[in-house]
Design a protein around this motif. Sequence first.
Motif, PDB file in Angstrom:
ATOM      1  N   GLN A 298       0.825  -1.185   0.000  1.00 10.86           N
ATOM      2  CA  GLN A 298       0.000   0.000   0.000  1.00 10.86           C
ATOM      3  C   GLN A 298       0.866   1.244   0.000  1.00 10.86           C
ATOM      4  O   GLN A 298       1.947   1.256   0.559  1.00 10.86           O
ATOM      5  N   VAL A 299       0.355   2.281  -0.660  1.00 11.35           N
ATOM      6  CA  VAL A 299       1.027   3.558  -0.716  1.00 11.35           C
ATOM      7  C   VAL A 299       0.365   4.500   0.277  1.00 11.35           C
ATOM      8  O   VAL A 299      -0.866   4.609   0.318  1.00 11.35           O
ATOM      9  N   GLN A 300       1.183   5.168   1.063  1.00  9.35           N
ATOM     10  CA  GLN A 300       0.691   6.180   1.988  1.00  9.35           C
ATOM     11  C   GLN A 300       1.065   7.557   1.477  1.00  9.35           C
ATOM     12  O   GLN A 300       2.193   7.783   1.033  1.00  9.35           O
ATOM     13  N   LEU A 301       0.116   8.476   1.548  1.00  9.17           N
ATOM     14  CA  LEU A 301       0.282   9.806   0.992  1.00  9.17           C
ATOM     15  C   LEU A 301      -0.152  10.848   2.013  1.00  9.17           C
ATOM     16  O   LEU A 301      -1.204  10.709   2.637  1.00  9.17           O
ATOM     17  N   VAL A 302       0.649  11.895   2.142  1.00 10.57           N
ATOM     18  CA  VAL A 302       0.351  12.976   3.069  1.00 10.57           C
ATOM     19  C   VAL A 302       0.574  14.301   2.364  1.00 10.57           C
ATOM     20  O   VAL A 302       1.697  14.619   1.974  1.00 10.57           O
ATOM     21  N   GLU A 303      -0.497  15.077   2.215  1.00  3.74           N
ATOM     22  CA  GLU A 303      -0.412  16.371   1.550  1.00  3.74           C
ATOM     23  C   GLU A 303      -0.033  17.471   2.534  1.00  3.74           C
ATOM     24  O   GLU A 303      -0.333  17.392   3.727  1.00  3.74           O
ATOM     25  N   SER A 304       0.574  18.512   1.985  1.00  6.56           N
ATOM     26  CA  SER A 304       0.852  19.716   2.738  1.00  6.56           C
ATOM     27  C   SER A 304       1.006  20.868   1.756  1.00  6.56           C
ATOM     28  O   SER A 304       1.084  20.664   0.547  1.00  6.56           O
ATOM     29  N   GLY A 305       1.047  22.071   2.280  1.00  5.93           N
ATOM     30  CA  GLY A 305       1.297  23.234   1.455  1.00  5.93           C
ATOM     31  C   GLY A 305       0.084  24.068   1.132  1.00  5.93           C
ATOM     32  O   GLY A 305       0.215  25.129   0.515  1.00  5.93           O
ATOM     33  N   GLY A 306      -1.082  23.616   1.521  1.00  4.61           N
ATOM     34  CA  GLY A 306      -2.271  24.408   1.290  1.00  4.61           C
ATOM     35  C   GLY A 306      -2.304  25.618   2.197  1.00  4.61           C
ATOM     36  O   GLY A 306      -1.503  25.767   3.113  1.00  4.61           O
TER      37      GLY A 306
ATOM     38  N   LEU B 288      -3.435  11.289 -15.937  1.00  2.00           N
ATOM     39  CA  LEU B 288      -4.595  12.153 -15.780  1.00  2.00           C
ATOM     40  C   LEU B 288      -5.876  11.400 -16.108  1.00  2.00           C
ATOM     41  O   LEU B 288      -6.907  11.607 -15.473  1.00  2.00           O
ATOM     42  N   GLY B 289      -5.809  10.513 -17.105  1.00  2.00           N
ATOM     43  CA  GLY B 289      -6.985   9.788 -17.543  1.00  2.00           C
ATOM     44  C   GLY B 289      -7.251   8.481 -16.820  1.00  2.00           C
ATOM     45  O   GLY B 289      -8.268   7.841 -17.098  1.00  2.00           O
ATOM     46  N   LEU B 290      -6.360   8.085 -15.940  1.00  4.73           N
ATOM     47  CA  LEU B 290      -6.572   6.853 -15.192  1.00  4.73           C
ATOM     48  C   LEU B 290      -7.828   6.979 -14.336  1.00  4.73           C
ATOM     49  O   LEU B 290      -7.974   7.927 -13.562  1.00  4.73           O
ATOM     50  N   MET B 291      -8.728   6.017 -14.485  1.00  2.00           N
ATOM     51  CA  MET B 291     -10.025   6.124 -13.840  1.00  2.00           C
ATOM     52  C   MET B 291     -10.053   5.642 -12.399  1.00  2.00           C
ATOM     53  O   MET B 291     -10.954   6.022 -11.647  1.00  2.00           O
ATOM     54  N   PHE B 292      -9.098   4.816 -12.021  1.00  4.76           N
ATOM     55  CA  PHE B 292      -9.090   4.282 -10.669  1.00  4.76           C
ATOM     56  C   PHE B 292      -7.788   4.600  -9.960  1.00  4.76           C
ATOM     57  O   PHE B 292      -6.705   4.258 -10.442  1.00  4.76           O
ATOM     58  N   TYR B 293      -7.903   5.245  -8.827  1.00  5.48           N
ATOM     59  CA  TYR B 293      -6.790   5.456  -7.920  1.00  5.48           C
ATOM     60  C   TYR B 293      -7.160   4.843  -6.577  1.00  5.48           C
ATOM     61  O   TYR B 293      -8.216   5.154  -6.023  1.00  5.48           O
ATOM     62  N   GLY B 294      -6.272   3.998  -6.067  1.00  2.91           N
ATOM     63  CA  GLY B 294      -6.579   3.273  -4.856  1.00  2.91           C
ATOM     64  C   GLY B 294      -6.011   3.852  -3.582  1.00  2.91           C
ATOM     65  O   GLY B 294      -6.473   3.514  -2.488  1.00  2.91           O
ATOM     66  N   SER B 295      -5.014   4.719  -3.695  1.00  5.63           N
ATOM     67  CA  SER B 295      -4.379   5.314  -2.528  1.00  5.63           C
ATOM     68  C   SER B 295      -4.588   6.813  -2.559  1.00  5.63           C
ATOM     69  O   SER B 295      -4.363   7.450  -3.585  1.00  5.63           O
ATOM     70  N   TRP B 296      -4.984   7.359  -1.421  1.00  4.47           N
ATOM     71  CA  TRP B 296      -5.327   8.777  -1.332  1.00  4.47           C
ATOM     72  C   TRP B 296      -4.752   9.416  -0.088  1.00  4.47           C
ATOM     73  O   TRP B 296      -4.676   8.785   0.969  1.00  4.47           O
ATOM     74  N   GLY B 297      -4.369  10.666  -0.233  1.00  2.90           N
ATOM     75  CA  GLY B 297      -4.024  11.460   0.926  1.00  2.90           C
ATOM     76  C   GLY B 297      -5.272  12.010   1.582  1.00  2.90           C
ATOM     77  O   GLY B 297      -6.395  11.837   1.103  1.00  2.90           O
ATOM     78  N   GLN B 298      -5.076  12.689   2.687  1.00  2.00           N
ATOM     79  CA  GLN B 298      -6.196  13.225   3.451  1.00  2.00           C
ATOM     80  C   GLN B 298      -6.687  14.564   2.931  1.00  2.00           C
ATOM     81  O   GLN B 298      -7.778  15.005   3.287  1.00  2.00           O
TER      82      GLN B 298
END
Length: 126
Positions: free
Chosen positions: A1-9, A108-118
Amino acid sequence: QVQLVESGGGSVESGGSLRLSCAASGFTGSSYCLAWFRQLPGKEREAVAGIDLRGTDSIADSVKGRWTISLDNAKNTLYLQMDDLSPEDTGMYFCAAQKTAQYSGTCLGLMFYGSWGQGTQVTVSS
């Protein structure tokens, strides 16, 4: 699994810039798509930019020319450089990742993404 954490907003004035970051971990191969999505108030989530691990990017027409997606493989960090921001860009921004074995289309056109940040909030004032 890929873990993702966003920042910078954050909050900026119209015409200003922000650089979003997405720290990623857990990649197990070289064939992945990464992307930035946004959800504007009252709207469906939409992809704004995608990139693979080789650096091939794809940008939505709505932000092309203003924004750039990039990936620092050494730091395992995805970026979204957002210039010339407008109040219409206000919303929640998410990064996403998906293993893409045998996929030949754009991220950009990939319809399924399984890993998401918060998500990270972007607010642009008039």
